[in-house]
Design a protein around this motif. Structure first.
Motif, PDB file in Angstrom:
ATOM      1  N   ARG A 133      -8.406  63.008  20.505  1.00  9.69           N
ATOM      2  CA  ARG A 133      -8.557  62.766  19.062  1.00  9.69           C
ATOM      3  C   ARG A 133      -9.560  61.640  18.833  1.00  9.69           C
ATOM      4  O   ARG A 133      -9.425  60.560  19.403  1.00  9.69           O
ATOM      5  CB  ARG A 133      -7.199  62.386  18.462  1.00  9.69           C
ATOM      6  CG  ARG A 133      -7.223  62.267  16.931  1.00  9.69           C
ATOM      7  CD  ARG A 133      -5.888  61.765  16.410  1.00  9.69           C
ATOM      8  NE  ARG A 133      -4.794  62.624  16.815  1.00  9.69           N
ATOM      9  CZ  ARG A 133      -3.515  62.255  16.776  1.00  9.69           C
ATOM     10  NH1 ARG A 133      -3.197  61.042  16.372  1.00  9.69           N
ATOM     11  NH2 ARG A 133      -2.577  63.089  17.151  1.00  9.69           N
ATOM     12  N   THR A 134     -10.568  61.887  18.020  1.00  5.34           N
ATOM     13  CA  THR A 134     -11.594  60.868  17.763  1.00  5.34           C
ATOM     14  C   THR A 134     -11.058  59.815  16.792  1.00  5.34           C
ATOM     15  O   THR A 134     -10.510  60.138  15.745  1.00  5.34           O
ATOM     16  CB  THR A 134     -12.853  61.510  17.161  1.00  5.34           C
ATOM     17  OG1 THR A 134     -13.343  62.496  18.075  1.00  5.34           O
ATOM     18  CG2 THR A 134     -13.939  60.464  16.937  1.00  5.34           C
ATOM     19  N   GLN A 135     -11.238  58.558  17.181  1.00  5.73           N
ATOM     20  CA  GLN A 135     -10.763  57.450  16.354  1.00  5.73           C
ATOM     21  C   GLN A 135     -11.925  56.805  15.597  1.00  5.73           C
ATOM     22  O   GLN A 135     -13.037  56.680  16.118  1.00  5.73           O
ATOM     23  CB  GLN A 135     -10.106  56.379  17.247  1.00  5.73           C
ATOM     24  CG  GLN A 135      -8.871  56.851  17.984  1.00  5.73           C
ATOM     25  CD  GLN A 135      -7.667  56.953  17.072  1.00  5.73           C
ATOM     26  OE1 GLN A 135      -7.514  56.159  16.150  1.00  5.73           O
ATOM     27  NE2 GLN A 135      -6.812  57.929  17.336  1.00  5.73           N
ATOM     28  N   LEU A 140     -22.526  47.631  16.710  1.00  6.25           N
ATOM     29  CA  LEU A 140     -21.488  46.978  17.524  1.00  6.25           C
ATOM     30  C   LEU A 140     -20.167  47.725  17.383  1.00  6.25           C
ATOM     31  O   LEU A 140     -19.482  48.005  18.383  1.00  6.25           O
ATOM     32  CB  LEU A 140     -21.330  45.519  17.083  1.00  6.25           C
ATOM     33  CG  LEU A 140     -20.297  44.679  17.839  1.00  6.25           C
ATOM     34  CD1 LEU A 140     -20.631  44.589  19.324  1.00  6.25           C
ATOM     35  CD2 LEU A 140     -20.205  43.278  17.238  1.00  6.25           C
ATOM     36  N   TYR A 141     -19.785  48.054  16.149  1.00  5.04           N
ATOM     37  CA  TYR A 141     -18.538  48.785  15.908  1.00  5.04           C
ATOM     38  C   TYR A 141     -18.573  50.156  16.583  1.00  5.04           C
ATOM     39  O   TYR A 141     -17.581  50.612  17.189  1.00  5.04           O
ATOM     40  CB  TYR A 141     -18.307  48.961  14.406  1.00  5.04           C
ATOM     41  CG  TYR A 141     -17.872  47.697  13.682  1.00  5.04           C
ATOM     42  CD1 TYR A 141     -17.725  46.488  14.366  1.00  5.04           C
ATOM     43  CD2 TYR A 141     -17.614  47.703  12.310  1.00  5.04           C
ATOM     44  CE1 TYR A 141     -17.338  45.337  13.705  1.00  5.04           C
ATOM     45  CE2 TYR A 141     -17.218  46.550  11.640  1.00  5.04           C
ATOM     46  CZ  TYR A 141     -17.088  45.371  12.336  1.00  5.04           C
ATOM     47  OH  TYR A 141     -16.696  44.230  11.680  1.00  5.04           O
ATOM     48  N   ASP A 142     -19.752  50.834  16.512  1.00  9.05           N
ATOM     49  CA  ASP A 142     -19.885  52.163  17.131  1.00  9.05           C
ATOM     50  C   ASP A 142     -19.706  52.083  18.643  1.00  9.05           C
ATOM     51  O   ASP A 142     -19.071  52.956  19.245  1.00  9.05           O
ATOM     52  CB  ASP A 142     -21.266  52.758  16.814  1.00  9.05           C
ATOM     53  CG  ASP A 142     -21.375  53.227  15.374  1.00  9.05           C
ATOM     54  OD1 ASP A 142     -20.318  53.342  14.706  1.00  9.05           O
ATOM     55  OD2 ASP A 142     -22.507  53.457  14.899  1.00  9.05           O
ATOM     56  N   ALA A 143     -20.262  51.034  19.255  1.00 10.96           N
ATOM     57  CA  ALA A 143     -20.152  50.872  20.707  1.00 10.96           C
ATOM     58  C   ALA A 143     -18.695  50.708  21.128  1.00 10.96           C
ATOM     59  O   ALA A 143     -18.238  51.315  22.108  1.00 10.96           O
ATOM     60  CB  ALA A 143     -20.970  49.664  21.159  1.00 10.96           C
ATOM     61  N   GLY A 154      -9.780  47.606  12.762  1.00 10.33           N
ATOM     62  CA  GLY A 154      -9.694  46.235  13.257  1.00 10.33           C
ATOM     63  C   GLY A 154      -8.414  45.940  14.013  1.00 10.33           C
ATOM     64  O   GLY A 154      -8.430  45.297  15.067  1.00 10.33           O
ATOM     65  N   ALA A 155      -7.286  46.436  13.491  1.00 13.59           N
ATOM     66  CA  ALA A 155      -5.989  46.180  14.136  1.00 13.59           C
ATOM     67  C   ALA A 155      -5.942  46.847  15.519  1.00 13.59           C
ATOM     68  O   ALA A 155      -5.425  46.268  16.481  1.00 13.59           O
ATOM     69  CB  ALA A 155      -4.865  46.706  13.253  1.00 13.59           C
ATOM     70  N   LEU A 156      -6.486  48.057  15.617  1.00 15.54           N
ATOM     71  CA  LEU A 156      -6.517  48.771  16.895  1.00 15.54           C
ATOM     72  C   LEU A 156      -7.408  48.043  17.896  1.00 15.54           C
ATOM     73  O   LEU A 156      -7.049  47.890  19.077  1.00 15.54           O
ATOM     74  CB  LEU A 156      -7.035  50.204  16.674  1.00 15.54           C
ATOM     75  CG  LEU A 156      -7.157  51.084  17.920  1.00 15.54           C
ATOM     76  CD1 LEU A 156      -5.788  51.341  18.518  1.00 15.54           C
ATOM     77  CD2 LEU A 156      -7.857  52.404  17.582  1.00 15.54           C
ATOM     78  N   ILE A 210     -13.526  53.356  23.267  1.00 14.68           N
ATOM     79  CA  ILE A 210     -12.134  53.770  23.047  1.00 14.68           C
ATOM     80  C   ILE A 210     -12.018  55.286  23.109  1.00 14.68           C
ATOM     81  O   ILE A 210     -11.111  55.841  23.751  1.00 14.68           O
ATOM     82  CB  ILE A 210     -11.619  53.226  21.694  1.00 14.68           C
ATOM     83  CG1 ILE A 210     -11.476  51.696  21.755  1.00 14.68           C
ATOM     84  CG2 ILE A 210     -10.271  53.868  21.322  1.00 14.68           C
ATOM     85  CD1 ILE A 210     -11.122  51.037  20.434  1.00 14.68           C
ATOM     86  N   ASN A 211     -12.952  55.991  22.477  1.00 17.88           N
ATOM     87  CA  ASN A 211     -12.890  57.457  22.445  1.00 17.88           C
ATOM     88  C   ASN A 211     -13.171  58.081  23.808  1.00 17.88           C
ATOM     89  O   ASN A 211     -12.678  59.166  24.110  1.00 17.88           O
ATOM     90  CB  ASN A 211     -13.853  57.990  21.387  1.00 17.88           C
ATOM     91  CG  ASN A 211     -13.307  57.775  19.972  1.00 17.88           C
ATOM     92  OD1 ASN A 211     -12.132  58.029  19.706  1.00 17.88           O
ATOM     93  ND2 ASN A 211     -14.142  57.272  19.075  1.00 17.88           N
ATOM     94  N   ARG A 212     -13.950  57.393  24.661  1.00 21.49           N
ATOM     95  CA  ARG A 212     -14.163  57.895  26.028  1.00 21.49           C
ATOM     96  C   ARG A 212     -12.859  57.868  26.815  1.00 21.49           C
ATOM     97  O   ARG A 212     -12.588  58.774  27.602  1.00 21.49           O
ATOM     98  CB  ARG A 212     -15.222  57.047  26.738  1.00 21.49           C
ATOM     99  CG  ARG A 212     -16.636  57.413  26.397  1.00 21.49           C
ATOM    100  CD  ARG A 212     -17.613  56.637  27.258  1.00 21.49           C
ATOM    101  NE  ARG A 212     -18.983  56.786  26.778  1.00 21.49           N
ATOM    102  CZ  ARG A 212     -20.020  56.126  27.268  1.00 21.49           C
ATOM    103  NH1 ARG A 212     -19.841  55.261  28.254  1.00 21.49           N
ATOM    104  NH2 ARG A 212     -21.228  56.308  26.773  1.00 21.49           N
ATOM    105  N   LEU A 213     -12.083  56.799  26.610  1.00 21.83           N
ATOM    106  CA  LEU A 213     -10.781  56.727  27.283  1.00 21.83           C
ATOM    107  C   LEU A 213      -9.873  57.854  26.818  1.00 21.83           C
ATOM    108  O   LEU A 213      -9.179  58.494  27.620  1.00 21.83           O
ATOM    109  CB  LEU A 213     -10.114  55.378  26.996  1.00 21.83           C
ATOM    110  CG  LEU A 213     -10.171  54.355  28.137  1.00 21.83           C
ATOM    111  CD1 LEU A 213     -11.612  53.959  28.420  1.00 21.83           C
ATOM    112  CD2 LEU A 213      -9.355  53.129  27.800  1.00 21.83           C
TER     113      LEU A 213
END
Length: 520
Positions: free
Chosen positions: A485-487, A379-382, A491-493, A387-390
């Motif tokens: 940049r890969t994130q 779930l976290y990876d998805a 949780g805050a983000l 986010i990283n695609r954006l």
């Protein structure tokens, strides 16, 4: 048998506590003083009363000074908050006072019931009260009759004063004059003219509360963080309760407006106040003082409060408390039945791990909902993949988002809101005119309610568009600062960027707060 000789022994007025010994020659005399407000003039009266009675008692050779009991700045309509009065009664009950002197019945009590209750209580102990102004001694045969009449007059005086205060407040409300107890109102204080002015360091806390709430933090979570930093509430207390945070989020005064007469007094004697639910008129004053929170942000907070208060889950759609314990709590949904996904500890075949499962499937089983169980890591990876695609989209994604901003700005409801405001102003002037003439205005109240509801609908729509515009701006700024940049999972983000996640059998749909959706 000698003739009977009957001698009449006349009754003699006896004053003094039954607890006192017969041989005590001097009466132990105390005085009670009270002033009802804290103005300079009344404070002067207070000092004068204390000095007067101290000298008055001590100069009487037949009296023994038993003390001055004085309440400063306390209303006389009941005795609950009059500490000195209650202490004096206790001293009387213990047999330490024989006579109480006070200026008048209205100084002693403005409530007939209280007045007679204490007079009789003292009389049972053979203790008299002397009222100077009325020249009444409660031990006289005519004392109680006169006392009942005078106490009733004092109560009428108090009721009349209460009514005058109410009329004065009504007039102030109609003029849009705002009265706020700023001593316990975080973010504001008053200037020399009584106007609300912002306290910058406190306003910073208010802005923080709104920001963190809209970023996904719970009421309790916001409070815990404030406590950790040693930030005190408006009342100077270290404990931040969720109710305190919620009141701040719902207080229209932070947008520069003021709703007057939220509560009203139902009993002038007990001072009991209740929530005004249409019992008496209310007055909503716009732009009465400088705002701390923009109106759009305030309305977004109201929408979020409503959303969190109406989270339903399970087959019976029972209400569920909002949780921000985990960044994806209450924003992860089942694509099959629409229920919430919940984080659970799974132990299967000796393998222990955290997974996310549909609440309906947990409660009702796979016959009701067959949607899959998701490993927390997946779930976290998805979410981070979305986010990283954006971020990978870089300038192309920024251009797409900027086009959406223009679309939002072009869709405005400002004209409609202005029209409704003009109608409301006309109706409200008519209500005030009819109220001042003592005429019925009930028929207008319904019209005003409908107009206010319609305006609120447009304001929420406008705030929603404005909020979407703001989220798009934040996402653009995020992409600019983190292009290519890969994130990693943060949780805050996630709370800041993600609106919700929907789980399907073979994919996820991640919806950003900017309105952008990404399928993973």
């Amino acid at each position: 048998m000698a003739e009977k000789n009957i001698t009449v022994i006349p009754a003699r007025k006896r004053v003094g506590s039954t607890a006192a010994k017969e041989k005590v020659k001097k009466l132990r005399v105390a005085a009670y003083c009270r002033v009802s407000t804290e103005t300079e003039e009344q404070n002067s009266s207070y000092e004068v009363q204390v000095a007067h009675y101290t000298e008055f008692i001590k100069k009487n050779a037949e009296w023994e000074f038993a003390g001055i009991f004085a309440d400063d700045g306390i209303s006389g309509t009941n005795t609950k908050k009059r500490e000195e009065f209650n202490r004096m009664i206790d001293e009387c009950m213990e047999g330490n006072i024989d006579l109480v002197i006070t200026k008048s019945i209205s100084r002693f009590a403005r409530n007939t019931l209280d007045c007679l209750k204490y007079i009789r209580q003292l009389k049972d102990k053979n203790i008299s009260v002397f009222f100077e102004k009325e020249n009444i001694n409660t031990m006289d045969t005519k004392g109680e009759v006169l006392l009942t009449i005078m106490a009733s007059l004092a109560q009428q005086e108090s009721q009349s004063l209460s009514q005058n205060v109410k009329l004065g407040l009504q007039y102030r409300y109609q003029q849009g004059k705002v009265q706020v107890n700023h001593n316990r109102f975080m973010g504001y204080t008053k200037d020399e003219e009584g106007n609300l002015i912002i306290v910058p360091e406190e306003a910073h806390i208010i802005k923080r509360i709104y920001r963190e709430y809209l970023e996904g933090k719970s009421l309790a979570g916001i409070g815990r963080d404030l406590e950790k930093e040693g930030i005190l509430t408006a009342a100077g207390k270290p404990k931040w309760r969720p109710e305190t945070i919620k009141k701040i989020l719902m207080n229209e005064k932070y947008i520069g407006d003021a709703l007057l007469q939220k509560t009203f007094t139902v009993d002038f004697l007990t001072k009991k106040r209740v929530k005004n639910e249409g019992h008496v008129p209310q007055y909503y004053v716009e732009n009465s003082h400088e705002a701390i929170i923009p109106k759009e942000l305030f309305l977004q907070a109201q929408e979020e409060l409503h959303r969190r208060n109406n989270i339903y889950t399970g087959a019976d759609k029972s209400k569920r408390l909002y949780s921000s314990k985990y960044s994806l709590s209450t924003i992860t949904f089942c694509g099959q039945c629409g229920d919430i996904y919940r984080r659970v500890y799974w132990n299967i075949h000796g393998r222990k791990e955290f997974v996310w499962r549909c609440v309906t499937r947990i409660d009702q089983g796979p016959k009701v909902c067959k949607n899959r169980t998701v490993k927390e890591g997946d779930l976290y990876d998805a979410v981070m993949t979305a986010i990283n695609r954006l971020l990978a989209g870089g300038d192309n994604m920024i251009r797409t988002l900027e086009e959406n901003i223009h679309a939002v700005i072009g869709d405005t409801t400002e004209y409609k809101i202005s029209e409704i405001n003009n109608l409301l102003e006309e109706k409200q002037k008519e209500v005030i005119s009819l109220a001042n003439k003592g005429k019925d205005y009930e028929f207008l109240a319904d019209e005003i309610d409908k107009l206010r509801e319609e305006r609120q609908r447009f304001l929420v729509q406008d705030a929603s568009l404005s909020g979407e515009n703001e989220r798009i701006g934040e996402l653009i700024e995020f992409i600019r600062n983190n292009k290519y940049r890969t994130q990693r999972y943060d949780g805050a983000l996630v709370r800041k960027l993600i609106q919700n996640v929907t789980v399907y059998d073979d994919h996820f749909v991640i919806c950003f707060k900017s309105g952008i959706e990404v399928e993973v």
